[in-house]
Design a protein around this motif. Structure first.
Motif, PDB file in Angstrom:
ATOM      1  N   GLY A  49       0.796  -1.215   0.000  1.00  0.00           N
ATOM      2  CA  GLY A  49       0.000   0.000   0.000  1.00  0.00           C
ATOM      3  C   GLY A  49       0.830   1.266   0.000  1.00  0.00           C
ATOM      4  O   GLY A  49       2.066   1.232  -0.053  1.00  0.00           O
ATOM      5  N   SER A  50       0.138   2.390   0.025  1.00  0.00           N
ATOM      6  CA  SER A  50       0.825   3.665   0.135  1.00  0.00           C
ATOM      7  C   SER A  50      -0.059   4.598   0.930  1.00  0.00           C
ATOM      8  O   SER A  50      -1.272   4.417   0.995  1.00  0.00           O
ATOM      9  N   GLY A  51       0.567   5.589   1.563  1.00  0.00           N
ATOM     10  CA  GLY A  51      -0.211   6.526   2.374  1.00  0.00           C
ATOM     11  C   GLY A  51       0.674   7.629   2.892  1.00  0.00           C
ATOM     12  O   GLY A  51       1.836   7.761   2.486  1.00  0.00           O
ATOM     13  N   GLU A  52       0.098   8.433   3.786  1.00  0.00           N
ATOM     14  CA  GLU A  52       0.898   9.479   4.408  1.00  0.00           C
ATOM     15  C   GLU A  52       1.901   8.815   5.335  1.00  0.00           C
ATOM     16  O   GLU A  52       1.585   7.835   6.004  1.00  0.00           O
ATOM     17  N   CYS A  53       3.112   9.364   5.366  1.00  0.00           N
ATOM     18  CA  CYS A  53       4.184   8.663   6.058  1.00  0.00           C
ATOM     19  C   CYS A  53       4.874   9.572   7.079  1.00  0.00           C
ATOM     20  O   CYS A  53       5.156  10.735   6.784  1.00  0.00           O
ATOM     21  N   SER A  69      -5.789   7.388   4.237  1.00  0.00           N
ATOM     22  CA  SER A  69      -7.053   8.092   4.451  1.00  0.00           C
ATOM     23  C   SER A  69      -8.217   7.319   3.843  1.00  0.00           C
ATOM     24  O   SER A  69      -9.370   7.571   4.158  1.00  0.00           O
ATOM     25  N   LEU A  70      -7.917   6.354   2.973  1.00  0.00           N
ATOM     26  CA  LEU A  70      -8.987   5.548   2.374  1.00  0.00           C
ATOM     27  C   LEU A  70      -9.565   4.583   3.392  1.00  0.00           C
ATOM     28  O   LEU A  70     -10.772   4.476   3.560  1.00  0.00           O
TER      29      LEU A  70
ATOM     30  N   PRO B  79     -14.058   2.084  -5.091  1.00  0.00           N
ATOM     31  CA  PRO B  79     -13.693   3.213  -4.223  1.00  0.00           C
ATOM     32  C   PRO B  79     -12.176   3.385  -4.107  1.00  0.00           C
ATOM     33  O   PRO B  79     -11.672   4.507  -4.082  1.00  0.00           O
ATOM     34  N   ARG B  80     -11.456   2.248  -4.062  1.00  0.00           N
ATOM     35  CA  ARG B  80     -10.005   2.331  -3.966  1.00  0.00           C
ATOM     36  C   ARG B  80      -9.403   2.936  -5.242  1.00  0.00           C
ATOM     37  O   ARG B  80      -8.508   3.769  -5.172  1.00  0.00           O
ATOM     38  N   TYR B  84      -7.211   6.531  -5.570  1.00  0.00           N
ATOM     39  CA  TYR B  84      -5.877   6.700  -6.146  1.00  0.00           C
ATOM     40  C   TYR B  84      -5.913   7.620  -7.364  1.00  0.00           C
ATOM     41  O   TYR B  84      -4.980   8.388  -7.594  1.00  0.00           O
ATOM     42  N   SER B  85      -7.000   7.539  -8.131  1.00  0.00           N
ATOM     43  CA  SER B  85      -7.136   8.399  -9.300  1.00  0.00           C
ATOM     44  C   SER B  85      -7.167   9.870  -8.873  1.00  0.00           C
ATOM     45  O   SER B  85      -6.532  10.733  -9.470  1.00  0.00           O
ATOM     46  N   ARG B  86      -7.901  10.141  -7.782  1.00  0.00           N
ATOM     47  CA  ARG B  86      -8.028  11.513  -7.293  1.00  0.00           C
ATOM     48  C   ARG B  86      -6.675  12.018  -6.775  1.00  0.00           C
ATOM     49  O   ARG B  86      -6.274  13.149  -7.049  1.00  0.00           O
ATOM     50  N   LEU B  87      -5.970  11.156  -6.042  1.00  0.00           N
ATOM     51  CA  LEU B  87      -4.654  11.557  -5.520  1.00  0.00           C
ATOM     52  C   LEU B  87      -3.700  11.875  -6.668  1.00  0.00           C
ATOM     53  O   LEU B  87      -2.937  12.848  -6.603  1.00  0.00           O
TER      54      LEU B  87
END
Lengths: 104, 413
Positions: A49-53, A69-70, B79-80, B84-87
């Motif tokens: 995954g990826s996210g704020e780090c 945030s998802l 939704p996932r 990611y598309s929005r980011l």
């Protein structure tokens, strides 16, 4: 190899609107204090995954802590193999002629 | 004026996002596929290993399984993907305000006049940032028009940048097959081949007036596309496009062949269409239907409505009549669609109707509006029509809230 370990985090929300992680609880219940941390922005995790780090200093070592945030979950890169891939499943083509409409 | 345009294409987007969430999927051939029980069983995206085995996007699951028996199927997680598309779009917007999405995983960026306007350098930076920040790869085409930029992003995949300049476009673009050009579909390609045109270079070499005589106005666009003369601007991010039609369609859980099934599905679709019309403040003057039978033969028909309307109780009977007129007994309908078009704003609706049954229409409008309110509060299945109960497997869909607007055309919707 590494696998994602979801952790619970004690967080400080500062008046300026930033978040500062203070301590994490590992999956086995051990609690680690975060002595210092710096926000890195978005990063892809080594495990998944990826996210704020946040790069956190825990027991003298710099380790990344991620937040998505998802899903709203926090996780870290743990040691060990990731979960194995699922096994392929058989697939039978369902033909429309097999379908029987329900009794009315 | 020389423009700098990037086209960013996220490689195997759905599959990449799934592999990011579950890295174990990287080691096996895997594909994101719809649900075969609901008859959406086609491959939506596949990873490199599945691609090597010959799996193609768009083919049925059983075909893919025949080519690659060890294929792992993953259900789509929209939704996932939207997250990611929005980011990704937010990342692009750090470089320019002109970011035009083309579907969920593609975007055009216009860097002309921006602080960083070196197309190749920005492309490399975006590519690197997508990898470190999201763990996803993109392929980017850089050129002076949208068409060549899109073509460039298709030339090298995955994780690559292709620069198409006035100096090299003859070597890079012209030998490509005409089919790889945007808006050259299978039937245009067939016509072109009949004329002996196989490559983009040959298409660019033809006289625009000659192309016009064969394809009409589109012929002029085709020539401009092929020769790199296209001037279409990259839209500003978040620009609202005027709606031209409102439609919904569904592939039914099982083939429809009785009138009551067809009626139930038609009403279910029309309710969503009418409700979205009211939300948009529009009224329709034409109704269109779309049918596809079990042999995948599809066709569309349309008919004018007696008066402009935004009511389900007026659109649905017209749509149903169209369907029943064109429905041959013995035919099994696989998918069905209803669309309202030739829209006018509802402010004009009130001026145009001085009809005797105005009071009754007003009452029906209030009824449907009340049902809208109930549904927005308690969910789309809170209030349902009696006819939808004939076969619940067909009609237990909340069409309106599941509705996702798919990429609009290059020339606008």
């Amino acid at each position: 190899m590494s696998r994602p370990v979801f952790v619970s985090v004690r967080l400080e929300m500062t008046s300026s609107g930033t978040r500062r992680p203070l301590e994490v609880t590992w999956e086995d219940g051990r609690v680690f204090e975060i002595t210092s941390s710096s926000y890195l922005g978005r990063r892809a995790a080594r495990s998944a995954g990826s996210g704020e780090c946040w790069l956190c200093r825990i027991e003298g070592q710099e380790v990344p802590l991620y937040f998505s945030s998802l899903t709203g979950r926090w996780w870290m890169d743990g040691k060990g193999d990731p979960e194995p891939p699922p096994r392929p499943q058989g697939y039978r083509r369902v033909k429309d002629r097999d379908y029987k409409p329900p009794e009315r | 004026m020389h423009r700098t345009i990037l086209h960013v294409d996220q490689n195997a987007f759905y599959a990449s996002v799934e592999m990011l969430a579950r890295p174990a999927l990287r080691t096996v051939p895997c594909a994101v596929a719809g649900d075969p029980v609901n008859r959406h069983g086609i491959v939506l995206a596949k990873n490199q290993l599945a691609k090597k085995a010959g799996v193609q996007t768009g083919e049925a699951i059983w075909e893919a399984k025949q080519k690659c028996p060890g294929l792992i199927l993953v259900p789509p997680d929209y939704p996932r993907y939207i997250h990611y598309s929005r980011l990704a779009r937010e990342l692009y917007r750090q470089y320019t305000d002109r970011v035009e999405p083309f579907g969920i995983d593609e975007c055009w960026l216009d860097l002309t006049g921006c602080p960083k306007d070196d197309g190749f350098a920005v492309a490399e930076e975006i590519r690197e940032r997508m990898k470190t920040e999201f763990g996803l790869t993109v392929s980017i085409g850089v050129s002076w028009n949208k068409i060549y930029a899109k073509l460039g992003s298709d030339l090298k995949k995955p994780d690559a940048t292709t620069l198409i300049t006035p100096a090299n476009y003859r070597e890079l673009v012209f030998p490509q097959p005409a089919k790889s050009l945007l808006y050259v579909g299978s039937s245009t390609n067939r016509k072109l081949r009949r004329m002996g045109v196989r490559t983009i270079g040959q298409l660019a070499g033809l006289e625009p007036s000659f192309l016009r005589s064969i394809f009409g106005v589109v012929g002029l666009s085709l020539h401009a596309f092929a020769a790199g003369l296209d001037q279409t601007p990259v839209a500003r991010y978040g620009r609202e496009v005027p709606i031209k039609s409102v439609g919904n369609s569904i592939t039914a859980r099982h083939d429809l062949y009785t009138e009551s099934d067809i009626k139930a599905v038609t009403y279910m679709l029309t309710e969503s269409v009418a409700s979205r019309l009211r939300d948009a403040g529009m009224a329709a003057r034409t109704v269109q239907i779309y049918m596809r039978d079990y042999q995948l033969y599809n066709f569309e028909r349309q008919a004018p409505l007696p008066q402009p309307t935004q009511l389900c109780s007026e659109i649905a009977p017209a749509a149903l009549r169209l369907i029943m007129d064109n429905f041959r007994p013995g035919q099994w309908i696989r998918s069905l669609g209803v669309r309202a078009s030739r829209l006018i704003p509802e402010s004009r609706l009130n001026q145009e109707t001085y009809l005797p049954d105005e009071k009754q229409r007003e009452a029906v409008w209030r009824l449907e509006d009340t049902i809208d309110t109930l549904r927005s509060r308690y969910g789309g299945l809170a209030v349902r029509r009696g006819i939808s109960m004939v076969d619940r497997s067909l009609t237990e869909h909340d069409i309106k809230s599941e509705n996702v607007i798919h990429p609009v055309g290059f020339f606008g919707p």
